[in-house]
Enzyme design. Structure first.
Site, PDB file in Angstrom:
ATOM      1  CE  LYS A  12      -0.513   0.110   5.005  1.00 12.80           C
ATOM      2  NZ  LYS A  12      -1.170  -0.530   6.133  1.00 12.80           N
ATOM      3  NE  ARG A  30      -5.371  -0.200  12.143  1.00  8.94           N
ATOM      4  CZ  ARG A  30      -4.449  -0.249  11.185  1.00  8.94           C
ATOM      5  NH1 ARG A  30      -3.878   0.858  10.741  1.00  8.94           N
ATOM      6  NH2 ARG A  30      -4.099  -1.408  10.662  1.00  8.94           N
TER       7      ARG A  30
END
Ligand SMILES: *Cc1c(COP(=O)(O)O)cnc(C)c1O
Length: 354
Positions: free
Chosen positions: A36, A129
């Site tokens: 990414k 998260r």
């Protein structure tokens, strides 16, 4: 070819991947190469594959779509959206998950597409998260999903040092491994992957005992920047200059270092602050915050100071430099992860892949 320009040396990335794969394999760990950071550019991905990663991993389906030609399992890193369940099954083989409803929708898509999809359940060990923070909730989710058609429970994963900045350690690794054993006992399952984290886990590879039981790491930053992210240290045997930024000078003038008129807000709505260094030689370059993160670019000419800029301009202080810069000259920068990500994403940047 034009400027600004991003030069990518894939040989250096290949070297980094090889070094980290070797370091990891020594500890019984394989690598998911995270793509990414460079929008899954296929030329760069090739050096991941040659370097020996076992999986290709990205947080976005639109990036994974570009990787169909590579014959390695694809891993979706961001928890899937229910609205993209079909694409998840189509373009990835494995996804990280923490919601029963989502896994049910993936199961439906898998049945429709007549495919099997493997899932890794995420555990939250304090970074806050994604993932199950309560073990009983995790066991309940496994109970509800283990018999779903088209779904294979592949393993367990954890993420560190992303939101909360939590650094992994031996105790947390043991906790993850113990949860995996509990799952194997309770559900009579064999977990194939214990995915223990990202580039912040690398420092633990120096001590086999610290990371015992982990079988996989998902690495991005370490492979492309040659740095680990728990302490920001360089990794021995890797390059940190596989990506170089080149920008062109469009103005050079002596100016005060502090505005002389009343100060309101800058182009981004913040009240700016200044250090008064007197009258200085200011170098204006044609690149801006739209394309790059000014906090993670480092001029190779160490005597230049990055002052800041706006959406389309970068301002440097060149007074201390030994180089007599002229309009039209090119200035080069070493860059770190966030800037690599922005530059690769920006369509205004020329990419030169060598
Ligand atoms: C981005 C990401 C990684 C890679 O992190 P690095 O610090 O770049 O190694 C690993 N796992 C997940 C879930 C991610 O989103």
């Amino acid at each position: 070819m034009g400027y600004p320009r991003l030069i990518v040396d894939t040989k250096k990335i290949f070297n980094n991947v090889k070094t980290l794969v070797k370091m990891s394999n020594r500890n019984g760990i394989d690598i998911a190469g995270v793509t990414k950071g460079f929008c899954a550019n296929t030329d760069i991905v090739s050096s991941y594959v040659k370097g020996g990663v076992k999986y290709l991993a990205d947080s976005r389906i639109s990036n994974l779509k570009k990787l169909k030609a590579f014959d390695l399992p694809k891993m979706l890193l961001r928890l899937p959206m229910i609205s993209e369940a079909e694409d998840v099954v189509k373009y990835s083989d494995i996804s990280l998950n923490s919601e029963v409803d989502t896994i049910k929708s993936i199961s439906k898509a898998a049945i429709k597409l007549n495919k099997e999809h493997e899932i890794i359940f995420m555990v939250d060990l304090g970074d806050l998260r994604e993932g199950y923070i309560n073990e009983d909730d995790l066991y309940e989710a496994i109970e509800k999903t283990k018999d779903l058609k088209g779904i294979v429970i592949l393993g367990l994963g954890v993420n560190f040092t992303c939101y909360g900045g939590v650094i992994p350690n031996k105790r947390l690794v043991e906790k993850l491994v113990n949860i995996s054993k509990e799952i194997e006992d309770r559900f009579n399952l064999k977990l194939q992957i214990i995915s223990g984290g990202n580039s912040s886990s690398i420092y633990m590879l120096n001590n086999k005992d610290d990371i015992k039981g982990i079988t996989n790491l998902r690495l991005g930053e370490a492979l492309i920047c040659g740095t680990e992210s728990a302490y920001g240290r360089r990794i021995e045997g890797t390059y940190n200059d596989a990506f170089t930024l080149e920008v062109e000078i469009i103005e050079i003038k002596e100016k005060p270092s502090v505005p002389t008129e009343e100060i309101g807000r800058d182009a981004f709505g913040k009240v700016p602050m200044f250090i008064d260094r007197g009258i200085r030689k200011r170098i204006l370059c044609a690149i801006g915050k739209q394309d790059v993160d000014f906090d993670t670019i480092y001029p190779f000419d160490k005597d230049l100071i990055v002052l800041g800029g706006s959406s389309d301009h970068l301002i440097l202080d060149g007074s201390d430099s030994k180089i007599d810069y002229k309009i039209g000259d090119i200035i080069s920068f070493n860059i770190h992860y966030v800037s690599i990500l922005r530059l690769m994403t920006s369509e205004y940047i020329e990419k030169v892949i060598i």
